[in-house]
Design a protein around this motif. Structure first.
Motif, mmCIF file in Angstrom:
data_model
loop_
_atom_site.group_PDB
_atom_site.id
_atom_site.type_symbol
_atom_site.label_atom_id
_atom_site.label_comp_id
_atom_site.label_asym_id
_atom_site.label_seq_id
_atom_site.Cartn_x
_atom_site.Cartn_y
_atom_site.Cartn_z
ATOM 1 N N PHE A 199 0.823 -1.205 0.000
ATOM 2 C CA PHE A 199 0.000 0.000 0.000
ATOM 3 C C PHE A 199 0.857 1.256 0.000
ATOM 4 N N ASN A 200 1.934 1.251 0.790
ATOM 5 C CA ASN A 200 2.778 2.445 0.869
ATOM 6 C C ASN A 200 3.608 2.673 -0.391
ATOM 7 N N LEU A 201 3.677 1.681 -1.263
ATOM 8 C CA LEU A 201 4.402 1.863 -2.518
ATOM 9 C C LEU A 201 3.542 2.488 -3.616
ATOM 10 N N LEU A 202 2.252 2.665 -3.362
ATOM 11 C CA LEU A 202 1.404 3.300 -4.368
ATOM 12 C C LEU A 202 1.948 4.693 -4.690
ATOM 13 N N PRO A 203 2.013 5.040 -5.968
ATOM 14 C CA PRO A 203 2.602 6.331 -6.367
ATOM 15 C C PRO A 203 1.667 7.509 -6.144
ATOM 16 N N LEU A 204 1.182 7.648 -4.914
ATOM 17 C CA LEU A 204 0.260 8.722 -4.569
ATOM 18 C C LEU A 204 0.730 9.390 -3.289
ATOM 19 N N LEU A 205 0.762 10.722 -3.282
ATOM 20 C CA LEU A 205 1.010 11.441 -2.044
ATOM 21 C C LEU A 205 -0.247 11.370 -1.180
ATOM 22 N N PRO A 206 -0.131 11.217 0.132
ATOM 23 C CA PRO A 206 1.073 11.355 0.959
ATOM 24 C C PRO A 206 1.808 10.038 1.201
ATOM 25 N N LEU A 207 1.516 9.003 0.439
ATOM 26 C CA LEU A 207 2.169 7.711 0.652
ATOM 27 C C LEU A 207 3.632 7.781 0.236
ATOM 28 N N ASP A 208 4.418 6.844 0.751
ATOM 29 C CA ASP A 208 5.851 6.853 0.459
ATOM 30 C C ASP A 208 6.128 6.755 -1.033
ATOM 31 N N GLY A 209 5.330 5.968 -1.729
ATOM 32 C CA GLY A 209 5.510 5.834 -3.171
ATOM 33 C C GLY A 209 5.336 7.148 -3.901
ATOM 34 N N GLY A 210 4.455 8.017 -3.395
ATOM 35 C CA GLY A 210 4.278 9.330 -4.010
ATOM 36 C C GLY A 210 5.527 10.183 -3.885
ATOM 37 N N HIS A 211 6.179 10.148 -2.729
ATOM 38 C CA HIS A 211 7.417 10.906 -2.535
ATOM 39 C C HIS A 211 8.550 10.342 -3.400
ATOM 40 N N VAL A 212 8.544 9.026 -3.604
ATOM 41 C CA VAL A 212 9.547 8.423 -4.485
ATOM 42 C C VAL A 212 9.370 8.931 -5.910
ATOM 43 N N VAL A 213 8.121 9.004 -6.367
ATOM 44 C CA VAL A 213 7.853 9.488 -7.727
ATOM 45 C C VAL A 213 8.311 10.937 -7.879
ATOM 46 N N PRO A 254 14.269 22.780 -7.639
ATOM 47 C CA PRO A 254 13.710 21.514 -7.140
ATOM 48 C C PRO A 254 12.206 21.433 -7.388
ATOM 49 N N VAL A 255 11.717 20.235 -7.610
ATOM 50 C CA VAL A 255 10.276 20.028 -7.815
ATOM 51 C C VAL A 255 9.531 20.482 -6.565
ATOM 52 N N ASP A 256 8.554 21.339 -6.764
ATOM 53 C CA ASP A 256 7.790 21.862 -5.633
ATOM 54 C C ASP A 256 6.595 20.953 -5.377
ATOM 55 N N ALA A 257 6.808 19.957 -4.524
ATOM 56 C CA ALA A 257 5.738 19.008 -4.229
ATOM 57 C C ALA A 257 4.595 19.660 -3.468
ATOM 58 N N ALA A 258 4.813 20.842 -2.925
ATOM 59 C CA ALA A 258 3.731 21.530 -2.219
ATOM 60 C C ALA A 258 2.556 21.802 -3.155
ATOM 61 N N LYS A 259 2.842 21.937 -4.456
ATOM 62 C CA LYS A 259 1.762 22.175 -5.417
ATOM 63 C C LYS A 259 0.826 20.968 -5.522
ATOM 64 N N LEU A 260 1.307 19.807 -5.062
ATOM 65 C CA LEU A 260 0.493 18.600 -5.124
ATOM 66 C C LEU A 260 -0.321 18.379 -3.857
ATOM 67 N N VAL A 261 -0.275 19.334 -2.927
ATOM 68 C CA VAL A 261 -1.037 19.187 -1.689
ATOM 69 C C VAL A 261 -2.536 18.992 -1.953
ATOM 70 N N PRO A 262 -3.156 19.709 -2.911
ATOM 71 C CA PRO A 262 -4.570 19.432 -3.183
ATOM 72 C C PRO A 262 -4.822 17.977 -3.589
ATOM 73 N N VAL A 263 -3.909 17.414 -4.392
ATOM 74 C CA VAL A 263 -4.050 16.007 -4.766
ATOM 75 C C VAL A 263 -3.925 15.130 -3.535
ATOM 76 N N THR A 264 -2.970 15.482 -2.670
ATOM 77 C CA THR A 264 -2.795 14.750 -1.418
ATOM 78 C C THR A 264 -4.069 14.799 -0.585
ATOM 79 N N PHE A 265 -4.696 15.978 -0.549
ATOM 80 C CA PHE A 265 -5.932 16.143 0.209
ATOM 81 C C PHE A 265 -7.019 15.212 -0.317
ATOM 82 N N VAL A 266 -7.158 15.146 -1.636
ATOM 83 C CA VAL A 266 -8.177 14.272 -2.238
ATOM 84 C C VAL A 266 -7.893 12.814 -1.900
ATOM 85 N N VAL A 267 -6.612 12.415 -1.982
ATOM 86 C CA VAL A 267 -6.243 11.030 -1.656
ATOM 87 C C VAL A 267 -6.567 10.719 -0.207
#
Length: 447
Positions: A374-388, A410-423
């Motif tokens: 489950f944690n390898l799923l490529p979705l934030l906030p999961l670990d797999g999302g941070h790997v991607v 550097p890639v600004d992962a903060a922009k993906l916070v809305p996606v993280t919220f939905v997940v």
């Protein structure tokens, strides 16, 4: 089912799950510390802090809800631009200022919280490069994969204990009982009648305690091997060699044709006409080769990978079963509540203690496999999302280097916070459905 045994089973699973979470976070903490990242907190659980202690720069503690854990690393996102460093006419920056809605506010809040983790780092001697985002890509990947890998390693250890430490229950070649007569399949009658025919095993002179050496000239090491020869020889008299009192004896046995439940080639149980003699085997724990535990963990990991993408559909089916009152699919997903209930039922069953310990370890091993996948799923906030995110950052830098361009920001992962919220909302919704189903329409695995 005793209440005390049930509570003990649930408590053991909770403790085991807490250990799994703690090891998961240690899998992040150790490489982060090794690579010099400043770690502010190492916490087991969420919500209000029950206990904590600061050792060096890191606060270690436990929180009220033991449903997860986290470590707080400095600089999970790149810092936002400060005022005066922007590109407006008055010198004010535009990045890091959010406006125009909930998601924009969420991005700004994430950046503000991230900047707080970096506060105090600037200007400290030797503290440069201690933010997560400043690390090389491979180090960020190692840190984020450390948690899931710890769960996988724990699962391997647990399965190794079950397979090689305790052993698997196996029907041995020692005969446990011999039926005196043959009763028609499906009958509830258990006692022999005067007109019931003697079983082939009884007629051949087999006795409880005999150890089967060979059947029809073929040496056998397991009861399953002996049964396979018997089932393939209906109506034919075959020799069976047994060891009795330290000496070998050869008996003649004629399996009769009977309808019995047998395992098919694909593992399913089906009714078939096969040879039958009327004897049962002694079941003992047989320790398996040390490689069998890791192999079982790998096999289960492959199975979980195969069904994880079906999770939303399976949760939907579970919700339908809950609303309509239909019995749940035994293979439907479980919440922590369902896993705890299953552990309690296993602990309360009328079975030898070793059976129950083995089952509880298997449940805990399976939970760790599920956490790993489950944690390898490529979705934030999961670990797999941070790997991607880290890999994408590395790809951009490699592309710029290939074309001799300046390194990109550097890639600004903060922009993906809305996606993280939905997940996160989706995960919460699925958890609520599964918890409700486990409380009011639980899976019936033990009858």
């Amino acid at each position: 089912m005793t209440v005390i045994a049930f509570i003990i089973g649930v408590a053991l699973l909770v403790v085991g799950l807490a250990v799994s979470i703690a090891l998961h976070e240690l899998g992040h903490l150790f490489p982060a510390k090794h690579f010099g990242v400043r770690v502010g907190q190492y916490m087991i659980g969420f919500g209000p802090t029950l206990w904590s202690r600061r050792i060096g720069e890191t606060e270690y503690g436990f929180k009220a809800l033991p449903l997860g854990g986290y470590i707080s690393m400095a600089g999970m996102y790149p810092p936002s631009r400060r005022a005066g460093a922007g590109d407006g006419a008055d010198g004010s920056g535009t990045e890091g200022k959010a406006g125009g809605g909930l998601f924009a506010t969420m991005v700004q809040d994430a950046r503000a919280a991230n900047d707080e983790t970096l506060a105090g780092r600037d200007g400290e001697d030797g503290d440069t490069g201690r933010a997560f985002y400043e690390l090389p890509v491979y180090k960020r990947v190692i840190i984020m994969l450390g948690g899931p890998v710890m769960n996988f390693l724990l699962a391997i250890v647990l399965f190794a204990i079950v397979f090689s430490g305790i052993g698997l229950q196996t029907a041995t070649t020692t005969i446990a009982s011999v039926n005196e007569c043959v009763l028609p399949a499906g009958m509830t009658q258990t006692e022999c009648t005067p007109d019931a025919p003697a079983s082939p095993a009884a007629a051949a002179g087999l006795r409880p305690g005999d150890v089967i050496v060979s059947v029809d000239g073929t040496a056998v090491a397991t009861f399953a091997e002996a049964s396979a020869i018997v089932q393939a020889s209906p109506g034919r008299t075959i020799p069976i060699v047994v060891r009795r009192g330290g000496a070998e004896q050869t008996l003649q046995i004629t399996p009769m044709l009977a309808e019995r439940q047998v395992a098919g080639a694909d593992g399913t149980v089906e009714t078939a006409e096969v040879g039958f003699v009327g004897m049962t085997a002694t079941v003992e724990y047989v320790r398996q080769p040390i490689a069998d535990g890791p192999q079982a963990a790998l096999a289960q990991t492959g199975q979980v990978f195969g069904i994880i993408w079906q999770l939303p559909a399976r949760v939907y089916d579970t919700a339908v079963d809950l609303i309509t009152g239909q019995s749940r699919d035994p293979n439907s997903p479980l919440s922590v509540v369902g896993a705890g209930r299953l552990a309690g039922e296993v602990a309360a069953t009328d079975a030898p203690i070793l059976n129950r310990v083995s089952s509880l370890l298997t449940i805990l091993g399976s939970l760790n496999i599920a956490l790993f996948v489950f944690n390898l799923l490529p979705l934030l906030p999961l670990d797999g999302g941070h790997v991607v995110v880290a890999l994408w950052d590395g790809l951009r830098r490699a592309w710029a280097k290939l074309w001799r361009r300046p390194p990109p920001a550097p890639v600004d992962a903060a922009k993906l916070v809305p996606v993280t919220f939905v997940v996160v909302i989706a995960l919460i919704a699925m958890t609520v459905v599964l918890v409700a189903a486990d409380l009011f329409n639980p899976v019936q695995l033990l009858g």
